[in-house]
Write an enzyme that holds these catalytic residues in place. Structure first.
Site, mmCIF file in Angstrom:
data_model
loop_
_atom_site.group_PDB
_atom_site.id
_atom_site.type_symbol
_atom_site.label_atom_id
_atom_site.label_comp_id
_atom_site.label_asym_id
_atom_site.label_seq_id
_atom_site.Cartn_x
_atom_site.Cartn_y
_atom_site.Cartn_z
ATOM 1 N N CYS A 1 -10.815 5.984 8.136
ATOM 2 C CA CYS A 1 -11.690 6.838 8.952
ATOM 3 C C CYS A 1 -10.886 7.783 9.828
ATOM 4 O O CYS A 1 -10.875 7.673 11.062
ATOM 5 C CB CYS A 1 -12.634 5.969 9.793
ATOM 6 S SG CYS A 1 -13.841 5.089 8.796
ATOM 7 N N GLU A 2 -10.178 8.703 9.201
ATOM 8 C CA GLU A 2 -9.403 9.758 9.856
ATOM 9 C C GLU A 2 -9.439 10.987 8.953
ATOM 10 O O GLU A 2 -9.244 10.875 7.737
ATOM 11 C CB GLU A 2 -7.942 9.345 10.055
ATOM 12 C CG GLU A 2 -7.713 8.153 10.953
ATOM 13 C CD GLU A 2 -7.779 8.500 12.431
ATOM 14 O OE1 GLU A 2 -7.822 9.700 12.753
ATOM 15 O OE2 GLU A 2 -7.775 7.553 13.243
ATOM 16 N N GLY B 1 20.716 11.936 4.572
ATOM 17 C CA GLY B 1 19.789 13.044 4.747
ATOM 18 C C GLY B 1 19.562 13.923 3.547
ATOM 19 O O GLY B 1 18.749 14.847 3.602
ATOM 20 N N TYR C 1 9.978 5.859 2.587
ATOM 21 C CA TYR C 1 9.129 6.139 3.749
ATOM 22 C C TYR C 1 7.645 6.070 3.409
ATOM 23 O O TYR C 1 6.841 6.808 3.962
ATOM 24 C CB TYR C 1 9.490 7.497 4.368
ATOM 25 C CG TYR C 1 10.933 7.563 4.767
ATOM 26 C CD1 TYR C 1 11.408 6.791 5.829
ATOM 27 C CD2 TYR C 1 11.835 8.343 4.071
ATOM 28 C CE1 TYR C 1 12.748 6.818 6.184
ATOM 29 C CE2 TYR C 1 13.180 8.373 4.417
ATOM 30 C CZ TYR C 1 13.632 7.611 5.468
ATOM 31 O OH TYR C 1 14.957 7.629 5.819
ATOM 32 N N ARG D 1 16.644 8.084 1.343
ATOM 33 C CA ARG D 1 15.632 8.697 0.486
ATOM 34 C C ARG D 1 16.194 9.095 -0.884
ATOM 35 O O ARG D 1 15.545 8.904 -1.920
ATOM 36 C CB ARG D 1 15.090 9.941 1.197
ATOM 37 C CG ARG D 1 13.984 10.679 0.464
ATOM 38 C CD ARG D 1 13.793 12.094 1.008
ATOM 39 N NE ARG D 1 13.800 12.136 2.453
ATOM 40 C CZ ARG D 1 12.713 12.221 3.209
ATOM 41 N NH1 ARG D 1 11.529 12.291 2.644
ATOM 42 N NH2 ARG D 1 12.818 12.270 4.521
ATOM 43 N N ARG E 1 3.244 9.684 4.605
ATOM 44 C CA ARG E 1 3.992 10.947 4.682
ATOM 45 C C ARG E 1 3.100 12.190 4.718
ATOM 46 O O ARG E 1 3.375 13.114 5.500
ATOM 47 C CB ARG E 1 4.996 11.059 3.543
ATOM 48 C CG ARG E 1 6.142 10.043 3.626
ATOM 49 C CD ARG E 1 7.236 10.333 2.611
ATOM 50 N NE ARG E 1 7.944 11.554 2.957
ATOM 51 C CZ ARG E 1 7.801 12.699 2.335
ATOM 52 N NH1 ARG E 1 6.956 12.830 1.308
ATOM 53 N NH2 ARG E 1 8.484 13.772 2.716
ATOM 54 N N PRO F 1 23.104 7.256 2.664
ATOM 55 C CA PRO F 1 21.938 7.806 1.960
ATOM 56 C C PRO F 1 20.777 6.824 1.945
ATOM 57 O O PRO F 1 20.963 5.611 1.883
ATOM 58 C CB PRO F 1 22.466 8.055 0.542
ATOM 59 C CG PRO F 1 23.552 7.036 0.380
ATOM 60 C CD PRO F 1 24.175 6.872 1.744
#
Length: 434
Positions: free
Chosen positions: A364-365, A252, A392, A296, A332, A294
């Site tokens: 298309c968002e 984390g 991620y 990220r 993200r 670990p």
């Protein structure tokens, strides 16, 4: 894995990315050369950055009985898993698919920790046959099912129970995992009863205790609070006659995403573990095996996503820089309103006028954006680098809008090799039946 020194004048949040002679480099390779060779969107990873991040954990845990298990969910590309396996890491997995990836790169099964709240019987059976080191169990029902599956295989499953300590990790609510309202783990107050249950089941062997409170944590205080609560439980569990052989503190630790408006930077991994181990020693548990997970913090700042500018679209309220990378490549920002630093591959000429843009993709968002209000001097046909894209991003990439996933390249010094071919449209519906 021997970590190199960072490049001269690295960019914030990207220790091995720097401008040299006006060109943005990853280690000793120009990103523009890679974009020409492999097209865009393109993910590029620095092996030196991964080694540099891992070395900080290894320094912090030097001299201890410790196992660093990389959290595969952060980035599951085989080349990165192989790099970490060769460096001595174990793996924290959350699915049968991640188990197969770890085994495919030669991971030692006894250094694999199987986490996750929804393991199927088939996944349990395969993990038992492979000989994984431990199952992190997250519910009483899972204890019962795992014992039953293990007995059916003629095995005994080593288990840790993931305890939810009700500690606020002070991070985004979607990646906070240690509060009472989260779906993870067994409540602190119920943990002793859960351990008694585990010790009574014939297919299980209690091995340790596990705790993970969230992701992108930027201060030591939540870790220290969680550690104290876990150690209180270890004392109570062992007083009940159930030995705890290892303590798994999860992962984390956050990374620096290079944002100028966020002064809070996470502590270096070695500094964090110096503080945590001092607390462990002070509480009388310094001789226990420590497991950490670990993700990220090992790979996040090692990755760059290269994207081409397609169009510049001025507007009455916003100017838009439309690029060929999108929310399916870099989810993200859409998921967490996350910040990623964005830089041109060619340094702008001195005095070149910058314009404030929202950097957006072609999906298309309205949620398809990579960066808000960025000052850029760019034109169609030029390229941008989205930094800190090693975690991620590709792992969460999708084929939304029938968009093939990007290619991936791993850089080591002046060498760059393709480690994932770009998907073709035909690949996306190869297994469908009309």
């Amino acid at each position: 894995m021997t970590p190199a020194a960072p490049s001269p004048a690295p960019l914030p949040g990207a220790p091995f990315v720097s401008y040299r002679h006006g060109q943005l480099m990853v280690e000793d390779v120009a990103l523009a050369d890679l974009a020409r060779a492999h097209g865009t969107p393109l993910f590029v990873y620095s092996s030196a950055a991964i080694g540099h991040a891992l070395a900080a954990y290894q320094r912090g845990l030097a001299g201890r009985d410790a196992l660093i298990c990389y959290a595969v969910k952060a980035n599951s590309s085989l080349a990165i898993l192989k790099l970490l396996a060769d460096a001595g890491c174990g793996f924290d997995i959350v699915s049968g698919g991640e188990l197969e990836r770890a085994l495919a790169v030669g991971a030692a099964p006894e250094k694999i920790i199987f986490s996750g709240i929804g393991k199927t019987r088939q996944e349990m059976r395969r993990a038992l046959e492979a000989g994984v080191g431990c199952f992190n169990v997250e519910s009483l029902a899972e204890l019962d099912v795992l014992s039953e599956v293990a007995q059916g295989c003629g095995r005994v499953a080593p288990v840790s129970i993931r305890v939810n300590p009700n500690v606020d990790a002070r991070t985004h609510p979607y990646i906070s995992t240690g509060l009472k309202g989260n779906k993870f783990g067994i409540a602190h107050e119920q943990a002793l009863a859960a351990y008694r249950r585990a010790a009574s089941l014939p297919g299980l062997r209690v091995a340790g205790i596990d705790c993970h409170i969230g992701s992108q944590i930027t201060e030591p205080a939540p870790y220290l609070e969680a550690m104290d609560r876990v150690l209180d439980l270890v004392a109570a569990i062992e007083a009940a006659g159930i030995p705890i052989h290892h303590i798994d503190f999860g992962g984390g630790l956050g990374i620096d995403y290079g944002g100028t408006d966020d002064p809070s930077l996470p502590p270096p991994a070695d500094a964090l573990w110096s503080a945590l181990l001092a607390r462990l020693d002070a509480r009388g548990f310094g001789n226990r095996k420590v497991v950490i997970e670990p993700g990220r913090s090992l790979v996040g700042n090692a990755g760059v996503c290269v994207t081409e500018v397609l169009y510049i679209k001025p507007g009455e309220q916003k100017n838009f820089c439309i690029v060929d990378a999108a929310m399916n490549d870099l989810p993200r920002p859409a998921l967490y309103q996350a910040f990623h630093r964005i830089e041109p591959l060619a340094a702008p000429a001195p005095g070149a006028p910058a314009v404030i843009y929202d950097v957006v993709g072609p999906v298309c968002e309205s949620g398809d954006w990579l960066g808000r209000d960025r000052a850029l001097a760019v034109a169609p046909g030029e390229h941008l680098a989205v930094l800190s894209a090693g975690a991620y991003c590709m792992a969460m990439a999708s084929n939304y809008n029938t968009r093939p996933r990007a290619a991936e390249v791993l850089v080591s010094g002046a060498e760059a090799r393709l480690v994932r071919r770009r998907e073709g449209v035909q690949d996306l519906f190869r297994d469908e039946l009309a």
